[in-house]
Design a protein around this motif. Structure first.
Motif, short mmCIF file in Angstrom:
data_model
loop_
_atom_site.label_atom_id
_atom_site.label_comp_id
_atom_site.label_asym_id
_atom_site.label_seq_id
_atom_site.Cartn_x
_atom_site.Cartn_y
_atom_site.Cartn_z
N GLN A 206 -25.01 6.85 21.52
CA GLN A 206 -23.81 5.98 21.90
C GLN A 206 -23.45 5.93 23.27
N GLY A 207 -23.05 4.62 23.75
CA GLY A 207 -22.86 4.25 25.08
C GLY A 207 -21.23 4.25 25.43
N PRO A 208 -20.74 3.68 26.83
CA PRO A 208 -19.46 3.72 27.24
C PRO A 208 -18.68 2.20 26.64
N VAL A 209 -17.33 2.06 26.75
CA VAL A 209 -16.72 1.02 26.17
C VAL A 209 -15.90 0.61 27.34
N VAL A 210 -16.10 -0.71 27.86
CA VAL A 210 -15.18 -1.33 29.26
C VAL A 210 -14.51 -2.68 28.91
N TYR A 211 -13.17 -2.95 29.14
CA TYR A 211 -12.56 -4.05 28.78
C TYR A 211 -12.17 -4.80 30.15
N VAL A 212 -12.63 -6.20 29.91
CA VAL A 212 -12.63 -7.06 31.38
C VAL A 212 -11.24 -8.12 30.84
N TYR A 213 -10.59 -8.08 32.03
CA TYR A 213 -9.32 -9.25 31.97
C TYR A 213 -8.92 -9.61 33.42
N GLN B 51 -10.41 -7.79 36.60
CA GLN B 51 -10.14 -6.12 36.27
C GLN B 51 -11.07 -5.68 35.44
N LEU B 52 -11.73 -4.43 35.66
CA LEU B 52 -12.79 -3.92 34.68
C LEU B 52 -12.16 -2.37 34.18
N SER B 53 -11.86 -2.19 33.08
CA SER B 53 -11.13 -0.91 32.66
C SER B 53 -12.11 -0.05 31.45
N ASN B 54 -12.36 1.30 31.90
CA ASN B 54 -13.29 2.16 31.14
C ASN B 54 -12.53 2.77 30.14
N GLN B 55 -13.02 2.71 28.79
CA GLN B 55 -12.15 3.37 27.78
C GLN B 55 -12.72 4.64 27.29
N THR B 56 -14.03 4.73 27.77
CA THR B 56 -14.61 6.03 27.47
C THR B 56 -14.67 7.16 28.36
N ASP B 57 -15.19 8.28 27.87
CA ASP B 57 -15.20 9.64 28.96
C ASP B 57 -16.29 9.66 29.52
N LYS C 182 -20.55 -13.41 34.78
CA LYS C 182 -21.33 -12.49 33.68
C LYS C 182 -21.09 -11.22 34.49
N VAL C 183 -20.36 -10.36 33.53
CA VAL C 183 -20.10 -8.98 33.78
C VAL C 183 -20.90 -8.16 32.87
N PHE C 184 -21.81 -7.61 33.42
CA PHE C 184 -22.96 -6.60 32.58
C PHE C 184 -22.46 -5.29 32.99
N ILE C 185 -22.29 -4.38 31.45
CA ILE C 185 -21.81 -3.17 31.43
C ILE C 185 -23.11 -2.38 30.96
N GLU C 186 -23.78 -1.32 31.65
CA GLU C 186 -24.81 -0.58 31.50
C GLU C 186 -24.53 0.03 29.88
N ASN C 187 -25.55 -0.22 29.12
CA ASN C 187 -25.52 0.58 27.76
C ASN C 187 -24.29 0.12 27.03
N SER C 188 -23.90 -1.31 27.35
CA SER C 188 -22.92 -1.63 26.69
C SER C 188 -23.00 -3.42 26.59
N HIS C 189 -22.08 -4.26 25.98
CA HIS C 189 -22.00 -5.47 25.94
C HIS C 189 -21.88 -6.06 27.05
N MET C 190 -22.31 -7.57 27.20
CA MET C 190 -21.86 -8.44 28.54
C MET C 190 -20.72 -9.31 28.00
N ASP C 191 -19.78 -9.33 29.23
CA ASP C 191 -18.35 -10.37 29.02
C ASP C 191 -18.84 -11.60 30.14
#
Length: 1818
Positions: free
Chosen positions: A813-820, A840-846, A896-905
Motif C-alpha cells: 500500500q502507498g500514500p494519499v495526496v489531494y490536489v486543489y 496546493q498538494l496535501s498528503n493525507q498519509t503517514d 499533470k500532477v504525478f504522485i509516486e505510488n499513487s494516482h495522477m491528477d
C-alpha cells in the motif's frame, strides 16, 4: 587615324668616352651594339628568320677584318641580319583598320636594313651619311613613325616624328647624318613605331681600335695524351690605339698571360698550351677580348695519341706469407717513347671514380663540420673563450677541406704497398717498382692497382695476388673416452695443446650448445701459446643427463681459418627408490570438505636423489574451493554453477611436492583431497627424478565425492500488509538427514528493479552438519501496490539440480495526496509577460509522497515551479503555475500532477493574450529625436525587430500624412553632385525619413535588421510620425503594431568670404623683372555648427598664411568654430613658365567641407602679357610643283598682346635642318626580279563559289581591306554572284613610266633666298592689328627644299614656320600589263584588279577611256568596264582599278584597255581568256530531223568541214568562221576572220610547237571524243587550253580518217541522219548560244544609249533554251514485266557540272530512274544511272514521257522515253513481225567507241536493253 603610344624608354646615352666604354667592358659588355639594348626597356619578341635574308641573333662579327673597312664597305659586306629589339608589341586590330595580316603575330611586319647603323673609320669633323631602309614584310599597308632624341652628333634627314605609310612589299628610306668631334665611340637610337610593334634601330660609331695579329689557325698536330705541349706566338698591335686585352680559351688548351696591355706597334709573347686528357682530335677557340667590346677568335686544333709505354707484366704473385710477416716482388715500367713520362699508382680505373670518392668525402666532412659548429654554438653560451675556440675550429675546418681537395688519391692499402708510388721515367728507360705484401689474415688476397702515366689515355692495370698463413696449433690427442660414470658425480681430466708454427697462437673455447656439453668445464678457456711451446687444459665433468654421449669441443685460433677440435665420449647411469604403502584410499567425501592421507618415499641408492611429486590427472585450473570459503560468496553464479570454471580445478595438494633424499634415506608425504567434482576418483601419484627421468614410480589414489540432500520445513512464508519500501522480517528452516555435512546459501534476488517486492537475508549462507537443522532470517520490502507473491531460492554447494524454492507473499500500500483547486483560469493577460497562479498538494498519509508535475501540451506557454518534490506526511506543498503567452488568442492546457505510488491528477488551465509579439532590441517607440544634422548628411538609426509570437506577421510601415512610399535601398551620397538613389529635396508626397525594409514578412522567431534614414538638401526642421501595421497569420484585418514620432533639424554650412574673385594682372616689358604677387582672403563660419574646411588651389597659385608663408601641401583640415574667422593670403608666381609667351592662368580655389558635400569656389585669375604674335599656320607645304614654276602662299599674322610687337624675319642657318637637294637622274628600266616584287595570282570566284586558278597561293586584296577605295557602283551592285577573277602571271615585267621624260638639268649652287622668300621682312605691329605675310617658292628643276623661317619678336618669343617644297615631273607604275582569266563561264561577269601607283613626287590625274554604256554590274559583252575610270593620285599613293568584263560568247577572247596618265603616253593592259559553259552528253541518240534550226546548223558545220558522207577525204576550208561578220568585227578577237593571215599562221605554228613539246599530238583525237575519260585530266586540260580552232579541226579530221570500230561499221556506212560524235553536239550547242547572243546584242544596240543594259536576266537567258531531245526506246514490253536500260552521262567540258532530274514527271507512267542530284561532275568523268520500265497496272499501247534534266548554269536536257505495252497471250500479238521501213529520221548519238557513226533509226531494231519478268526480280 593612327594611335601613337609613347614608348617607355630609359634615358639613353648620347655619347660615351673611351674610359666609359672600358668600364662597360669590365662589366661584361662585349660590343657597342650589344651594350645598346640596355638603353631601352620593354618586352622583346621572338626572333624569326626573314624569307629572303638570313637573320641571326648574336652572330659574332669578324672584328679584325671589319675594322679595316669603311662604313659603306662594311654595310655592303653585311651577310647576316640581326633582328631589331622590340620595345613594345601592339595589338594590330586596336590600332589599325586592317583586321587581318599575313604576318604571324610574333613576326615583325617592318624589317629595317641595316638593323644596326654602324659608322667606323671616320675622321673627326667630317659628315658621314647612312641610309636606313624600312621594308614592309606584310601584305597590308603599314603606318610607321620614326622618332629619336636630339643629339649634337646625329641628325635625321627629314622631319622627325612624321608618319609614313609603307605599301606592302615596298620600303621607305631615311638618312642619318653623323658629325663626329673626336675619334671615340658614340651611341644613339632610332625608335620606329608601327601598328604592330615598336622597335629600336641602334646607332653606334666605332672610334679608334686596337688590332692584335693573332693567326687564324694554330695547329698542334699530334701530341701525346696527358702530356703538356706548348707553342709560343709573337703578337703585334697593328691598330691605332693601345690594346687592353684579355685572353680566354677552353680545355684542353691554355694560354698565358691571360691579360695585359700592349701599346701601338709593340709586341708580346703569348704561350698556348695543349694538354689533352683523352685521345682523338681536339679543337677550341682562343678568344681575344678587347676593352672596347670586340672579340677575335683563333682556331686551335690538336690530336692526342697514345705512345709506347707499358708494364712488363699485368699480374704479380707474391709467395705464401705468415700473418704479421711480410714478403715482396718487383714489376717494371718500360718507357719506349721520346717523352719524359710521369706516373702515379692509383686505386681507381678512371678519374671519374676518384672524383666521386672525393665528393663523398667532402660531403661527409661538411656534415661533420656542421655537427661541430652546432655543438660549438650550444657551448658558446657558457664558454667565455668562444672567440679563440671559434678561430681554432675555423682553421681546423679549412685545413681539413684543403686536405681533401688536394689529396692526389694515390694507391694506399694495409696489405699491399708499392714503392715508389709516383715518379718520372726518362725517354727509352725503365723503372722498377717493388711490391710489398703483409697479410692480415690467413686467406688469399687479390688487389687491382692502376698506373696513371703520361702518354697513355687509360691507366695501366696491374693485378696483385698473395696468400696469408695463420698459426699451427693442435691437441696431443684428438679423442678422450671416459667410460661409465654416475649421474651427478664429479670427474676431472687433462689435455695438451701444442704450437708447431713460427708465430704465437691465441686460442679461445667456443661455448657449448648441447645439454651434455654444458656439463663439461675447461680451464683455461683462452690463452696464447708461444712458438714451439705447449698448454695444458684441465677438464671437469658433472653429468646431469643419463645415457651414452659423444661431444666435440672447438677452440677458435686467432687469424686461423680452421678451429682446433677435441672429442669426448662415455656413458652416464641413474639412482633406485620405492613407497611404503601400495595405495591411498580416501573413501566417501562431502563436496567442498577436505580430507588428508600420509605415506613415505625411500632412496635405496648410494647417491642423493632429487625428486618431484605430481598427479598428472588432476586439474590444471585454480585450486578447488573449500566450503568455509564458499559461505563468504554472495553471487548467484558462484552457487548455481558450483566451483567449476573454464578449466578443471586442482583438487589434490601434495606436501612436500619436491625435494632431495640423501643416500639410503626416506621422506614423509601428505596428500589432501578437497573435491569440487561429484564423481569417483582413481588416480596415480607419480615420481620424477631430476637427471634420471619422468614418471619413474607411481602410487594409486581412490575416492568418491557426494553432495548431501537438504529439506525446507516451511516452503511458504507470509508477511501480511506492508507499506511500500518498508522492510518486514520472517524465518526459514532447513533440515539435513544425511551422514555428511552440507553447505547452503540463499541466492540473491534476480531482476530486482522489476520485482514487485524485494527480499534479502542477514545470514544468507552457512554449513549444516549431518543430522541437524538451521533457521535462515528473511527480510521483505514491498515495491508495488496490491497483493504481491515472489519466489526465493536456496542452493546447495555442489548440487547440479535446481535450487530449493520458497514463496514469499505480502500486500503493498502507498500514500494519499489531494490536489486543489481543480481548475485555473488566468483570464486576459498581456503577451510575452509572466502571470502566475498557485496549486496546493496535501498528503493525507503517514509516509512522504514524492511528486512531479508537467504540462500536457508539447509547446506549452505555462511552466511549473517547482516541477518536482516531496510532500511530508500529514502536510501541504504549494506549486506555482506561470503563464507567458506568445500570441493574442485563447490558450488552453492541462497540468499533470504525478504522485509516486499513487494516482495522477489533471488540472485544466486557460488564458487569453493581449498586445503585440513584435519587439525591438533598442528603444524606438514612441518617440525618436535626432540631434541637429547638416543637410545632405543622412540621419541613420539601426535596430532589430523580432517576432516572438507563433504566427507570421506581415509588417508594413507608413508615414502619417503621406502615402506609402517606395523602398530606397541606397543611402544618400555624400557628394555635391546629384545621385539617382539619393534623396535630395523632399517632394510632395514623399517623406524625409524612410525605413527599410519597408515591408517584411516575419516568421515566428525570425529577426530582421531595420534601418531608418533621413536626409534633406535644405535647412529645415522635420517632424514625422511613423506607423507600423501588421497582418497577423490568416487574419485580413490590419493591426497597428507601433507608432514612432521622429524629429530632426537639418542645417547647411555657411561661410562668409571677403571676395568671390581674385585677379592678378602683370605686363612684362623688356626691362621689367617678374616678382611674386599677393592678395588677402578671409573666411568666417556663420552657421550654428563647427566646420572643418579643406582648401585646394593649383599652381601657379599658392595658399599662404597672414605672413605670406605658403601652407604645407599635406596640411590637415582647418577647424572653424561658430563665428570664428580665418585670415589667409593668395600668392601668384608670374614666372611659372620660362618662355616669353603671353599666358593666362585661371584656377578655382575650392573650399570643401568635411561634414557636408557642399563646395564653395573662388575664381583666381593670373594674367602675364608679353609682346606676342599669332600666326595662322606653323608649317607651309608647297607640295611638289612642276619644274620652273612659282607658287605663293599667304599667312595672317596678328598681335594678340596689349603691347606693340616689333618683329623681323630670317631663315634658320642650320644646314642640317635646311636642305636643298636635287632629284637623281632618271633610272634605267630593268625587269624587277621575283624576289623584289611579286604580284601573285588571285582567286577566281564565279556564282558564289571560290575556285582557285593557276596561282599557287591566294593573296589578300588591298582594295578589299580599305572600303574607302571601293567604287560606289561596285558596292551597291545587287548581283552578288558576279565576283572577281584575277589571274596575273607571277613574274611580269613592271616598268616605271614617266621618269623617262625627265631631262638632264644642271644642278645650280642655290642659296636659300633664291628658293624661298618672305615679305615683309620686318615691322612693328600695334596691339590687336593683323597683316598678311607672303611666302614664295621658286620651283627650280628637280629640286627638293626645306627651310625654317624664324620670326623674332623683341621682348617676346621667336616663331618658326617650316617651309617645304619640291619640283618634279609625274611618274607612275602598273603592277600588271596582262590579265589572263583562263577558262571561265561565258555569261558570268569577270573581275580583276590592277594597281596604279604614283611612284613620283607630283600628284597626277588618270583617265581610262570608256565609250561603253555598261556598268560594273552589267557590262556589255566584249567591252571591259574600269571602276573608277578617272581620278587623282597623290605622291606615294596608289589606286586599285577594278576591271569588269563579260565574255558573252563561248570562245577565246582577247582585247585591250588603255590608261591615260596626265599628258604621258597611254598604257595598255591586255585581257584574254576563254569562255565556256557547263554541259552534259549521253550515250543515247539525239533527234534532229524535223527541226529546221538544228538541220541548218548541222549543215553549216558539215559544210565548213567539207566532210564527205561516204569515204571521201575531209579537208579544212576555213580556220574559223563567225556567224555574223559585223559582230565579229566588234569583238577584236585574236582568232577572228578579220585577223591577218600572218598572225593566224604564227598562232597555229606556236600551238603546234606546244603540242610537240608536251607530247600531246596523239591526244588530239581523244580530246573531242567520249574516250577522253581514259586520258589524264591535267594533260587534257592543258592541251585543251592551248588548242586553236585549226588544231581541233585537224584532230577531228584525223579521227575520221582512222578506220572505225567493228561495232560501228554498219552504222557508219548507213546513210541515215544519225551522227555519233560528241564534238558535233558541243558545236551545235555553241552555235545555238552564239545565235542567241547575236539576237540579244541586236536588241540592245537598237535601244537608246541610256537603255543599253545587258543585265543578269539577259545573261541567264543565254542558257535558258531547250535543246533537242535524247531518245530511249524500251521497245515492246509484255504486260506485268519490267525492262531496264543503263544510261551514261558524261562531262565533255572543262568545268565541273552539276545537274538534277525532275523525277516527278515519271509518276504513274511505269518509268523510273535512280538519278537524283549530281554535284561537281568533273571533266572527262561520267555518271551512270538505270532506267526502269514496269508495265504492271498499265493499259496496253504506247507509253511516252519526257524527262527534263536541269544543268546548273547550262541548258536543260530532255530524254524522251518510249515503250509499248503488249499482251503476249493476245492473238493479235501472235502475228508474224513485219520488217518496217526506216523513216530516215536523223538522230545524233554519242557512240561508246568515240567515233562519229552515221546510222538510220528503225523501229524494227530494238535498243540494247534487258527484259526481266517480275518473278525473276530478287
Amino acid at each position: 587615324m593612327i594611335l601613337h603610344i609613347n614608348p617607355r624608354r630609359q634615358q639613353g646615352r648620347t655619347e660615351e668616352s673611351r674610359d666609359e666604354v672600358s668600364q662597360d667592358m669590365a662589366g661584361g659588355t662585349n660590343h657597342p651594339s650589344e651594350a645598346f639594348p640596355k638603353m631601352a626597356s620593354g618586352s622583346q619578341g621572338r626572333v624569326v628568320e626573314h624569307r629572303t635574308q638570313k637573320l641571326v641573333r648574336g652572330a659574332e662579327k669578324p672584328v679584325t677584318k671589319e675594322m679595316s673597312l669603311t662604313t659603306r664597305k662594311r654595310l655592303v659586306s653585311k651577310k647576316k641580319l640581326n633582328l631589331p629589339q622590340i620595345v613594345q608589341p601592339q595589338d594590330k586590330p586596336e590600332t589599325s583598320h586592317h583586321k587581318f595580316s599575313a604576318v604571324y603575330p610574333d613576326h615583325r611586319s617592318l624589317q629595317p636594313f641595316p638593323p644596326e647603323v654602324v659608322f667606323q673609320n671616320y675622321t673627326p669633323g667630317e659628315v658621314c651619311e647612312m641610309p636606313v631602309v624600312l621594308r614592309n614584310r606584310d601584305q597590308v599597308p603599314q603606318q610607321v613613325k620614326v622618332t629619336w632624341e636630339s643629339s649634337p652628333y646625329f641628325q635625321l634627314v627629314g622631319p622627325s616624328g612624321m608618319c609614313h605609310k609603307v605599301p606592302p612589299g615596298l620600303s621607305i628610306t631615311i638618312r642619318i647624318l653623323f658629325t663626329p668631334w673626336q675619334n671615340k665611340d658614340y651611341f644613339h637610337q632610332l625608335l620606329c613605331i608601327t601598328e604592330r610593334e615598336e622597335f629600336i634601330v641602334p646607332i653606334c660609331a666605332i672610334g679608334a681600335r686596337a688590332i692584335l695579329d693573332f693567326p687564324g689557325l694554330l695547329d698542334f698536330s699530334e701530341c701525346p695524351v696527358k702530356y703538356s705541349s706548348e707553342k709560343t706566338l709573337l703578337v703585334h698591335n697593328l691598330g691605332n690605339r693601345a690594346a687592353r686585352y684579355r685572353l680566354s680559351t677552353q680545355s684542353p688548351f691554355s694560354v698565358t698571360p691571360a691579360m695585359g696591355t700592349l701599346g701601338i706597334g709593340d709586341a708580346v709573347q703569348v704561350t698556348v698550351g695543349f694538354q689533352p686528357l683523352q685521345s682523338g682530335d681536339h679543337s677550341a677557340s682562343l678568344v681575344v677580348h678587347y676593352d672596347t667590346g670586340e672579340n677575335t677568335h683563333t682556331s686551335l686544333h690538336g690530336t692526342a695519341v697514345d705512345v709506347h709505354i707499358r708494364l712488363d707484366r699485368d699480374t704479380v704473385t707474391v709467395g705464401k706469407t705468415y700473418i704479421t710477416l711480410s714478403n715482396h716482388a718487383t714489376v717494371c715500367i718500360h718507357n719506349l717513347s721520346g717523352i719524359t713520362a710521369r706516373f702515379q699508382w692509383k686505386a681507381f680505373d678512371t678519374q671519374e671514380e676518384e672524383d666521386q670518392l672525393k665528393l663523398r668525402q667532402y660531403h661527409r666532412l661538411c656534415r661533420q663540420e656542421k655537427d661541430k659548429l652546432s655543438d660549438f654554438l650550444k657551448e658558446r653560451r657558457v664558454d667565455t673563450t668562444h672567440r679563440e675556440r671559434s678561430a681554432l675550429l675555423t682553421r681546423t675546418i679549412q685545413s681539413e677541406r684543403a686536405r681533401v681537395q688536394g689529396d692526389p688519391m694515390l694507391f694506399n692499402s694495409d696489405v699491399f704497398s708499392l714503392e715508389p708510388k709516383e715518379g718520372e721515367i726518362r725517354p727509352n728507360c725503365s723503372a722498377e717498382i717493388n711490391v710489398f705484401f703483409k697479410p692480415r689474415a690467413a686467406r688469399v688476397y687479390e688487389q687491382a692497382v692502376y698506373c696513371d702515366i703520361s702518354g697513355r689515355e687509360t691507366r695501366l692495370p696491374l693485378l696483385l695476388i698473395g696468400e696469408g698463413l695463420g698459426p699451427q696449433l693442435h691437441f696431443s690427442f684428438e679423442e678422450l673416452d671416459i667410460g661409465e660414470v654416475l649421474v651427478r658425480a664429479a670427474h676431472s681430466y687433462e689435455a695438451i695443446l701444442l704450437n708447431n708454427g713460427p708465430i704465437e697462437a691465441s686460442f679461445r673455447l667456443v661455448p657449448p650448445t648441447t645439454a651434455m656439453s654444458s656439463c663439461f668445464t675447461f680451464l683455461p678457456q683462452e690463452g696464447i701459446v708461444a712458438p714451439g711451446r705447449l698448454q695444458a687444459i684441465h677438464i671437469s665433468f658433472c653429468p646431469t643427463v643419463l645415457g651414452e654421449f659423444k661431444e666435440e669441443f672447438r677452440f677458435c685460433v686467432t687469424e686461423s681459418p680452421k678451429p682446433v677440435t677435441l672429442t669426448i665420449r662415455g656413458f652416464v647411469m641413474g639412482p633406485t627408490f620405492h613407497f611404503d604403502v601400495p595405495a591411498l584410499h580416501f573413501g566417501d567425501v562431502s563436496f567442498g570438505f577436505p580430507r588428508t592421507l600420509r605415506c613415505s618415499l625411500s632412496n635405496t641408492s648410494l647417491a642423493p636423489m632429487a625428486f618431484n611429486l605430481c598427479i598428472p590427472e588432476d586439474g590444471l585450473g585454480e585450486t578447488s574451493i573449500c566450503s568455509s570459503l564458499q559461505i563468504c560468496k554472495t553471487t548467484r553464479q558462484s552457487w548455481r554453477k558450483g566451483a567449476q570454471g573454464f578449466m578443471k580445478p586442482r583438487e589434490f595438494n601434495i606436501s612436500p611436492c619436491r625435494g632431495t633424499i640423501r643416500s639410503l634415506g626416506s621422506q614423509d608425504i601428505e596428500v589432501t583431497l578437497c573435491s569440487n567434482t561429484v564423481r569417483e576418483y582413481r588416480l596415480e601419484l607419480v615420481v620424477d627424478v631430476d637427471g634420471v627421468g619422468e614418471k619413474v614410480l607411481a602410487l594409486t589414489l581412490t575416492a568418491r565425492c557426494i553432495v548431501p540432500p537438504l529439506q525446507v520445513l516451511n516452503p511458504v512464508v507470509t508477511f501480511g500488509r506492508c507499506c511500500l519500501k518498508i522492510p518486514y522480517k520472517e524465518k526459514l528452516t532447513l533440515l539435513n538427514d544425511s551422514d555428511l555435512p552440507g553447505c547452503y546459501g540463499v541466492l540473491p534476488q534476480e531482476h530486482k528493479e522489476k520485482a514487485a517486492a524485494w527480499y534479502s537475508s542477514s545470514a544468507p549462507s552457512g554449513i549444516i552438519e549431518a543430522h541437524s537443522s538451521v533457521e535462515i532470517p528473511l527480510t521483505l520490502e514491498a515495491q508495488l501496490l496490491g497483493e504481491c507473491s515472489i519466489t526465493a531460492e536456496v542452493a546447495m554447494f555442489g548440487s547440479k539440480g535446481s535450487p530449493l524454492e520458497i514463496r514469499l507473499e505480502c500486500i503493498g500500500q502507498g500514500p494519499v495526496v489531494y490536489v486543489y483547486p481543480r481548475k485555473i483560469n488566468f483570464g486576459t493577460i498581456p503577451v510575452l509577460q509572466d502571470s502566475s497562479k498557485s496549486l496546493q498538494l496535501s498528503n493525507q498519509t503517514d509516509i512522504p509522497a514524492t511528486f512531479w508535475a508537467e504540462m500536457a501540451g508539447k509547446r506549452s506557454r505555462w511552466r511549473i515551479e517547482p516541477s518536482k518534490g516531496v510532500v511530508p506526511p500529514k502536510s501541504e506543498v504549494s506549486v506555482i503555475v506561470t503563464a507567458n503567452l506568445d500570441d493574442t488568442e485563447k490558450f488552453q492546457d492541462k497540468v499533470k500532477v504525478f504522485i509516486e505510488n499513487s494516482h495522477m491528477d489533471t488540472i485544466p488551465v486557460q488564458a487569453v493574450g493581449t498586445g503585440s509579439t513584435i519587439v525591438t532590441d533598442k528603444p524606438f517607440a514612441p518617440a525618436l529625436n535626432f540631434k541637429p544634422h547638416f543637410s545632405f548628411t543622412p540621419c541613420r538609426f539601426q535596430f532589430k525587430m523580432t517576432n516572438k509570437g507563433r504566427r507570421t506577421h506581415w509588417l508594413y510601415w507608413t508615414t502619417e500624412g503621406f502615402r506609402i512610399f517606395r523602398q530606397n535601398t541606397h543611402p544618400p551620397t555624400l557628394g555635391g553632385t546629384k545621385s539617382k538613389n539619393a534623396s535630395q529635396t523632399p517632394r510632395a508626397g514623399s517623406p524625409v525619413f524612410k525605413l527599410r525594409p519597408l515591408q517584411v514578412d516575419l516568421r515566428p522567431g525570425q529577426t530582421v535588421e531595420m534601418v531608418l534614414e533621413g536626409c534633406s538638401s535644405t535647412a529645415q526642421e522635420v517632424k514625422e510620425q511613423l506607423l507600423c501595421h501588421a497582418l497577423v497569420g490568416k487574419e485580413k484585418a490590419k493591426k497597428k503594431v507601433m507608432q514612432v514620432n521622429v524629429t530632426c533639424k537639418f542645417i547647411c554650412p555657411v561661410v562668409q568670404m571677403s571676395s568671390r574673385a581674385i585677379t592678378f594682372h602683370v605686363e612684362k616689358k623688356p626691362s621689367d623683372v617678374l616678382m611674386l604677387q599677393h592678395k588677402p582672403l578671409s573666411l568666417k563660419n556663420t552657421c550654428s555648427l563647427p566646420l572643418s574646411i579643406v582648401l585646394h588651389l593649383e599652381q601657379p597659385f599658392l595658399i599662404c598664411d597672414v605672413n605670406q608663408q605658403p601652407l604645407p601641401a599635406d596640411s590637415k583640415p582647418m577647424a572653424l568654430d561658430v563665428g570664428e574667422k580665418l585670415h589667409l593670403c593668395i600668392q601668384f608666381n608670374p614666372a611659372y613658365e620660362n618662355d616669353l609667351n603671353s599666358r593666362v592662368a585661371e584656377r578655382a580655389l575650392r573650399v570643401s567641407f568635411m561634414e557636408h558635400p557642399h563646395k564653395e569656389h573662388i575664381a583666381v585669375r593670373g594674367e602675364v602679357h608679353f609682346p606676342n604674335l599669332r600666326l595662322q599656320a606653323k608649317a607651309l607645304d608647297f607640295g611638289c610643283i612642276m619644274n620652273d614654276t612659282k607658287q605663293v602662299l599667304y599667312v595672317e599674322m596678328t598681335n594678340c598682346s596689349p603691347l606693340p610687337a616689333q618683329y623681323h624675319w630670317s631663315f634658320q642657318t642650320d644646314s642640317q635642318v635646311n636642305t636643298i637637294r636635287f632629284l637623281p637622274s632618271p633610272p634605267t628600266f630593268k625587269p624587277q626580279s621575283s624576289e623584289q616584287r611579286v604580284f601573285p595570282r588571285r582567286h577566281s570566284k564565279t556564282e558564289g563559289v571560290e575556285e582557285p586558278t593557276e596561282a599557287p597561293e591566294a593573296m589578300q586584296d588591298p582594295a578589299q581591306e580599305n572600303p574607302a577605295q571601293q567604287p560606289a557602283d561596285a558596292e551597291d551592285s545587287p548581283e552578288a554572284e558576279e565576283l572577281s577573277s584575277t589571274a596575273v602571271e607571277p613574274q611580269r615585267l613592271v616598268r616605271m613610266r614617266g621618269l623617262s621624260q625627265l631631262t638632264a638639268v644642271e644642278h645650280l649652287n642655290l642659296e636659300m633666298e633664291e628658293v624661298f622668300n618672305v615679305q615683309p621682312l620686318w615691322g612693328v605691329l600695334p596691339p590687336g592689328q593683323s597683316e598678311l605675310v607672303t611666302f614664295s617658292f621658286f620651283g627650280h628643276a628637280n629640286i627638293v627644299a626645306r627651310v625654317t623661317a624664324l620670326c623674332h619678336v623683341e621682348g617676346g618669343p621667336t616663331y618658326e614656320v617650316v617651309l617645304a617644297g619640291a619640283a618634279s615631273v609625274p611618274s607612275y607604275q602598273l603592277d600588271m600589263e596582262e590579265i589572263d582569266w583562263g577558262l571561265q563561264v561565258f555569261n558570268h561577269v569577270l573581275k580583276a584588279e590592277v594597281t596604279l601607283r604614283n611612284t613620283g613626287v607630283v600628284e597626277f590625274t588618270y583617265v581610262v577611256p570608256n565609250s561603253s554604256t555598261g556598268t560594273a554590274a552589267n557590262p556589255l559583252p566584249g567591252v571591259p568596264v574600269v571602276v573608277p575610270s578617272t581620278g587623282s593620285i597623290a605622291p606615294g599613293k596608289e589606286q586599285v582599278l577594278k576591271v569588269y568584263y563579260l565574255p558573252g560568247r563561248p570562245r577565246v577572247f582577247c582585247t585591250t584597255l588603255q590608261v591615260q596618265v596626265g599628258c604621258l603616253e597611254p598604257a595598255e593592259i591586255r585581257l584574254k581568256g576563254e569562255g565556256t559553259f557547263p554541259m552534259i552528253t549521253m550515250d543515247l541518240p539525239w533527234m534532229l530531223k524535223g527541226n529546221k534550226k538544228y538541220e541548218k546548223i548541222l549543215k553549216e558545220i558539215r559544210h565548213n568541214m567539207e566532210i564527205p558522207i561516204k569515204g571521201s577525204e575531209p579537208s579544212i576550208r576555213n580556220l574559223e568562221q563567225c556567224t555574223d561578220d559585223s559582230d565579229a568585227k566588234k569583238e577584236q578577237c585574236s582568232l577572228s576572220v578579220e585577223d591577218s593571215e600572218e598572225e593566224s599562221e604564227e598562232i597555229l605554228q606556236e600551238e603546234e610547237e606546244n603540242l610537240e613539246e608536251e607530247g600531246q599530238r596523239s591526244e588530239s583525237y581523244y580530246l573531242w571524243s567520249s574516250a577522253v575519260m581514259e586520258s589524264p585530266m591535267e594533260s587534257s586540260r592543258k592541251s585543251s587550253r592551248k588548242l586553236s580552232m585549226k588544231s581541233l579541226m585537224e584532230s577531228f579530221m584525223k579521227s575520221f580518217m582512222e578506220p572505225p570500230m567493228e561495232s560501228s561499221l554498219e552504222s557508219y556506212k548507213d546513210e541515215s541522219g544519225t551522227i555519233w560524235e560528241t564534238w558535233m553536239q558541243m558545236e551545235i550547242e555553241k552555235k545555238l548560244i552564239e545565235d542567241r547572243v547575236l539576237e540579244l546584242e541586236r536588241a540592245v544596240t537598237s535601244c537608246g544609249p541610256k537603255d543599253r543594259v545587258f543585265n543578269k536576266q539577259m545573261r541567264q537567258s543565254l542558257v535558258n533554251m531547250e535543246l533537242s531531245e535524247y531518245i530511249l526506246k524500251m521497245g515492246k514490253v509484255p504486260l506485268n514485266e519490267s525492262v531496264s536500260h543503263t544510261v551514261t552521262i558524261s562531262n565533255p567540258g572543262l568545268l565541273p557540272v552539276s545537274f538534277q532530274a525532275d523525277r516527278s514527271v515519271l509518276q504513274d507512267t511505269g518509268f523510273s530512274v535512280d538519278l537524283d542530284q549530281v554535284q561537281g561532275l568533273t571533266y572527262c568523268h561520267s555518271h551512270k544511272f538505270e532506267v526502269h520500265f514496269n508495265s504492271a497496272n498499265l493499259p496496253l499501247g504506247e507509253v511516252d514521257v519526257l524527262l527534263p534534266i536541269k544543268v546548273a548554269g547550262g541548258c536543260t536536257v530532255h530524254i524522251h522515253f518510249y515503250a509499248t505495252v503488249i499482251d503476249i497471250f493476245s492473238t493479235k500479238c501472235k502475228l508474224p513481225r513485219k520488217k518496217q521501213k526506216s523513216n530516215g529520221s536523223k538522230i545524233l548519238r554519242s557512240s561508246k567507241s568515240g567515233t562519229a557513226d552515221l546510222a538510220s533509226s528503225s523501229e524494227d531494231k530494238e535498243p540494247e536493253s534487258s527484259i526481266h519478268s517480275s518473278e525473276d526480280k530478287p
